[in-house]
Design a protein around this motif. Structure first.
Motif, mmCIF file in Angstrom:
data_model
loop_
_atom_site.group_PDB
_atom_site.id
_atom_site.type_symbol
_atom_site.label_atom_id
_atom_site.label_comp_id
_atom_site.label_asym_id
_atom_site.label_seq_id
_atom_site.Cartn_x
_atom_site.Cartn_y
_atom_site.Cartn_z
ATOM 1 N N MET A 264 0.777 -1.262 -0.063
ATOM 2 C CA MET A 264 -0.074 0.032 -0.087
ATOM 3 C C MET A 264 0.898 1.332 0.010
ATOM 4 O O MET A 264 0.605 2.303 -0.674
ATOM 5 N N ASN A 265 1.803 1.438 0.767
ATOM 6 C CA ASN A 265 2.583 2.483 1.010
ATOM 7 C C ASN A 265 3.716 2.442 -0.052
ATOM 8 O O ASN A 265 4.749 1.737 0.294
ATOM 9 N N LYS A 266 3.850 3.187 -0.734
ATOM 10 C CA LYS A 266 4.835 3.275 -1.906
ATOM 11 C C LYS A 266 5.806 4.244 -1.992
ATOM 12 O O LYS A 266 6.519 4.822 -2.869
ATOM 13 N N GLN A 267 5.820 5.287 -0.843
ATOM 14 C CA GLN A 267 6.597 6.261 -0.830
ATOM 15 C C GLN A 267 7.913 5.827 -0.601
ATOM 16 O O GLN A 267 8.427 4.809 -0.315
ATOM 17 N N LEU B 143 -1.801 4.075 10.076
ATOM 18 C CA LEU B 143 -0.750 3.999 8.898
ATOM 19 C C LEU B 143 -1.570 4.570 7.775
ATOM 20 O O LEU B 143 -0.699 5.188 7.004
ATOM 21 N N GLU B 144 -2.730 4.196 7.498
ATOM 22 C CA GLU B 144 -3.614 4.663 6.438
ATOM 23 C C GLU B 144 -3.781 6.334 6.345
ATOM 24 O O GLU B 144 -3.528 6.827 5.445
ATOM 25 N N GLN B 145 -3.898 6.850 7.681
ATOM 26 C CA GLN B 145 -4.036 8.352 7.634
ATOM 27 C C GLN B 145 -2.661 8.829 7.334
ATOM 28 O O GLN B 145 -2.596 10.141 6.961
ATOM 29 N N LEU B 146 -1.674 8.267 7.846
ATOM 30 C CA LEU B 146 -0.220 8.825 7.838
ATOM 31 C C LEU B 146 0.196 8.698 6.254
ATOM 32 O O LEU B 146 0.683 9.784 5.383
ATOM 33 N N GLU B 147 -0.433 7.535 5.359
ATOM 34 C CA GLU B 147 -0.147 7.698 3.972
ATOM 35 C C GLU B 147 -0.766 8.525 3.300
ATOM 36 O O GLU B 147 -0.455 9.377 2.392
ATOM 37 N N GLU B 148 -2.054 8.885 3.552
ATOM 38 C CA GLU B 148 -2.797 10.138 3.001
ATOM 39 C C GLU B 148 -2.212 11.351 3.325
ATOM 40 O O GLU B 148 -2.491 12.109 2.300
ATOM 41 N N MET B 149 -1.625 11.712 4.371
ATOM 42 C CA MET B 149 -1.011 12.858 4.564
ATOM 43 C C MET B 149 -0.021 13.205 3.713
ATOM 44 O O MET B 149 0.531 14.205 3.512
ATOM 45 N N GLN B 150 0.856 12.023 3.483
ATOM 46 C CA GLN B 150 2.200 12.099 2.544
ATOM 47 C C GLN B 150 1.978 12.352 1.092
ATOM 48 O O GLN B 150 2.716 12.579 0.372
ATOM 49 N N THR C 76 -0.567 -3.552 5.440
ATOM 50 C CA THR C 76 -0.794 -2.283 4.718
ATOM 51 C C THR C 76 0.871 -2.139 3.848
ATOM 52 O O THR C 76 0.734 -1.104 3.109
ATOM 53 N N ASP C 77 1.665 -3.206 3.934
ATOM 54 C CA ASP C 77 2.837 -3.026 3.119
ATOM 55 C C ASP C 77 3.442 -1.834 3.171
ATOM 56 O O ASP C 77 3.699 -1.120 2.318
ATOM 57 N N THR C 78 3.435 -1.267 4.433
ATOM 58 C CA THR C 78 4.077 -0.021 4.780
ATOM 59 C C THR C 78 5.789 -0.393 4.913
ATOM 60 O O THR C 78 6.156 -0.964 5.751
ATOM 61 N N ALA C 79 6.489 0.467 4.053
ATOM 62 C CA ALA C 79 8.046 0.718 4.127
ATOM 63 C C ALA C 79 8.221 1.472 5.596
ATOM 64 O O ALA C 79 7.803 2.595 5.673
#
Length: 217
Positions: free
Chosen positions: A1-4, A209-216, A35-38
């Motif tokens: 999910m998190n591709k940053q 984690l989903e909220q943090l991704e949206e903020m980025q 969430t596949d968060t790096a």
């Protein structure tokens, strides 16, 4: 999910004699996986019982003295923690003889392990040694053996504990946490800005984690 490109920085302030710290970490780890968060995790020391004598104390007695918890309340809490641990693959083996300890030497050992980029591995090994295998974490020889079990040098570990080589560094790190307003653990700070306290559960961590991704984005 998190591709940053930049991994999410996660600072965790905790103590290895805190059951909620390992429960919270395991819940967070499940959310990170889902969430596949790096990410990159940085552990920080906190002493739950800085005035605890070296020999430690029976955990049930300690909780009763510190919080006024009854035997029935203590047993219910243990059942809850055991179930929550099982949900995330961690085994608690509480007994009438379960003890809690002063962890200052443990944090010195973790500091040393961090210099070799092995703090994470040692931290998790210590949680298991304490809560699953009931090992005597006030014994420097036991601590050195746990370090050796993950591939660190046993003799050097023992020498560090006996010399108190990193006492000043640990005190400084603990002071920084206090200055940041950390008064209890687990305390999780995302990207150095967003503080979350307590074991939040997989669903809540996932939402964070989903909220943090949206903020980025």
């Amino acid at each position: 999910m998190n591709k940053q490109d930049k991994p999410l920085r996660i600072d965790i302030v905790s103590d290895v004699v805190c059951p909620w710290c390992i429960i919270g970490y395991r819940q967070l780890a499940e959310a990170l996986k889902a969430t596949d968060t790096a990410h990159e995790i940085h552990w920080h020391s906190f002493e739950l019982n800085p005035d605890m004598p070296p020999e430690g104390q029976n955990l049930r007695d300690h909780i009763a003295e510190k919080y006024g918890t009854s035997a029935q309340e203590s047993e219910e809490s243990r059942r809850k923690m055991t179930a929550l641990g099982a949900d995330v693959g961690f085994e608690f083996r509480f007994s009438d003889d379960t003890r809690t300890y002063n962890t200052f030497n443990i944090h010195q050992l973790l500091h040393w392990a961090g210099q070799q980029e092995r703090m994470h591995d040692l931290k998790l090994a210590l949680f298991t040694a304490h809560f699953t295998h009931q090992r005597h974490l006030s014994d420097n020889h036991v601590l050195a053996e746990i370090a050796a079990e993950i591939g660190l040098d046993r003799s050097e570990a023992l020498a560090i504990l006996e010399s108190q080589r990193f006492a000043e560094e640990v005190r400084d790190a603990q002071r920084v946490s206090r200055e940041q307003g950390i008064q209890g653990v687990p305390a999780v700070i995302f990207n150095r800005r967003h503080l979350v306290t307590g074991a939040q559960g997989i669903a809540n961590y996932t939402h964070i984690l989903e909220q943090l991704e949206e903020m980025q984005d």
